[in-house]
Design an enzyme around this catalytic site. Sequence first.
Site, PDB file in Angstrom:
ATOM      1  N   GLU A  80      11.694  -9.914   2.606  1.00 49.05           N
ATOM      2  CA  GLU A  80      10.435  -9.421   3.170  1.00 49.05           C
ATOM      3  C   GLU A  80       9.737 -10.506   3.991  1.00 49.05           C
ATOM      4  O   GLU A  80       9.685 -11.663   3.586  1.00 49.05           O
ATOM      5  CB  GLU A  80       9.504  -8.958   2.044  1.00 49.05           C
ATOM      6  CG  GLU A  80      10.048  -7.797   1.229  1.00 49.05           C
ATOM      7  CD  GLU A  80      10.130  -6.492   2.039  1.00 49.05           C
ATOM      8  OE1 GLU A  80       9.499  -6.406   3.106  1.00 49.05           O
ATOM      9  OE2 GLU A  80      10.844  -5.579   1.586  1.00 49.05           O
ATOM     10  N   CYS A 142       5.906  -4.581  -5.908  1.00 51.89           N
ATOM     11  CA  CYS A 142       6.647  -5.677  -5.283  1.00 51.89           C
ATOM     12  C   CYS A 142       5.754  -6.428  -4.318  1.00 51.89           C
ATOM     13  O   CYS A 142       5.660  -7.659  -4.339  1.00 51.89           O
ATOM     14  CB  CYS A 142       7.889  -5.146  -4.578  1.00 51.89           C
ATOM     15  SG  CYS A 142       9.093  -4.490  -5.755  1.00 51.89           S
ATOM     16  N   HIS A 166      13.825  -7.415  -1.321  1.00 54.86           N
ATOM     17  CA  HIS A 166      14.190  -6.093  -1.834  1.00 54.86           C
ATOM     18  C   HIS A 166      15.705  -5.905  -1.726  1.00 54.86           C
ATOM     19  O   HIS A 166      16.315  -6.311  -0.731  1.00 54.86           O
ATOM     20  CB  HIS A 166      13.499  -4.987  -1.021  1.00 54.86           C
ATOM     21  CG  HIS A 166      12.190  -4.551  -1.578  1.00 54.86           C
ATOM     22  ND1 HIS A 166      11.001  -4.690  -0.898  1.00 54.86           N
ATOM     23  CD2 HIS A 166      11.876  -3.955  -2.769  1.00 54.86           C
ATOM     24  CE1 HIS A 166      10.016  -4.197  -1.645  1.00 54.86           C
ATOM     25  NE2 HIS A 166      10.513  -3.752  -2.780  1.00 54.86           N
TER      26      HIS A 166
HETATM   27  N1  PCA Z   1      10.582  -2.124  -6.936  1.00 54.22           N
HETATM   28  C1  PCA Z   1       9.224  -1.625  -6.803  1.00 54.22           C
HETATM   29  C2  PCA Z   1       8.498  -2.146  -7.999  1.00 54.22           C
HETATM   30  C3  PCA Z   1       9.540  -2.621  -8.939  1.00 54.22           C
HETATM   31  C4  PCA Z   1      10.777  -2.672  -8.157  1.00 54.22           C
HETATM   32  O1  PCA Z   1      11.870  -3.130  -8.542  1.00 54.22           O
HETATM   33  C5  PCA Z   1       8.601  -1.932  -5.445  1.00 54.22           C
HETATM   34  O2  PCA Z   1       9.336  -1.943  -4.442  1.00 54.22           O
HETATM   35  O3  PCA Z   1       7.391  -2.109  -5.354  1.00 54.22           O
END
Ligand code: PCA
Length: 200
Positions: A80, A142, A166
């Site tokens: 990100e 996240c 992610h």
């Molecule tokens: N993904 C979520 C919250 C926990 C996770 O593994 C997110 O993208 O916010």
Amino acid sequence: MKKLLLTGFVPFLGLPINPTEEIVKTLDGKVIGEYEIVSRVLPVEFAESARQCLAHIDEIKPDVVISLGLAAGRTKVTPERIGINCRDGEVDNKGVQLQDSPIDDNGPAAYFSTLPIRKMVDILQESGYPAKISNSAGTYLCNNVMYATLHKIEQEKLNIRAGFIHIPASHELAVQKPQLPSWSLTDLQVSVVKMIESLD
Ligand code: PCA
């Protein structure tokens, strides 16, 4: 030896597993490049996730923080670029739902990741692992953890590089949610290791 705090999350929104939990547990205690990995699993709760992550930083005093989250539906590993000062969207694991809610009333609008995200993406692609910089970590847990971590580092002038990555669903998850694009857990884990190896 330098220390790297690696966080993952428990399952959420009715999904049976979260591959980030499995990856961070497998890598806990390993040495990758110059870094000893110290792993922690975070809850998916607005009141707790960031608080616990910041407490882990105080306890572990890492040189680098990499937080992992599942982005079910994405096809690539996506470091990100930015965390924003906003909480919004789905309910958390405690049933709490927030809308247009700042993470810190007095905080800036956003923070950029301080991880070498371009280098990470280049290294993954050169190794045959689909990867891309993402320009939105969303507004759920996240993003909350990413923003809160970078905000603490900025406010306390800590010498820590940090950011959020992610990852797609694993095959084990796709078996139960067949519409999801998925990777093998091994490939997801190897891609995380390669990104850690890309750090100085
Ligand atoms: N993904 C979520 C919250 C926990 C996770 O593994 C997110 O993208 O916010």
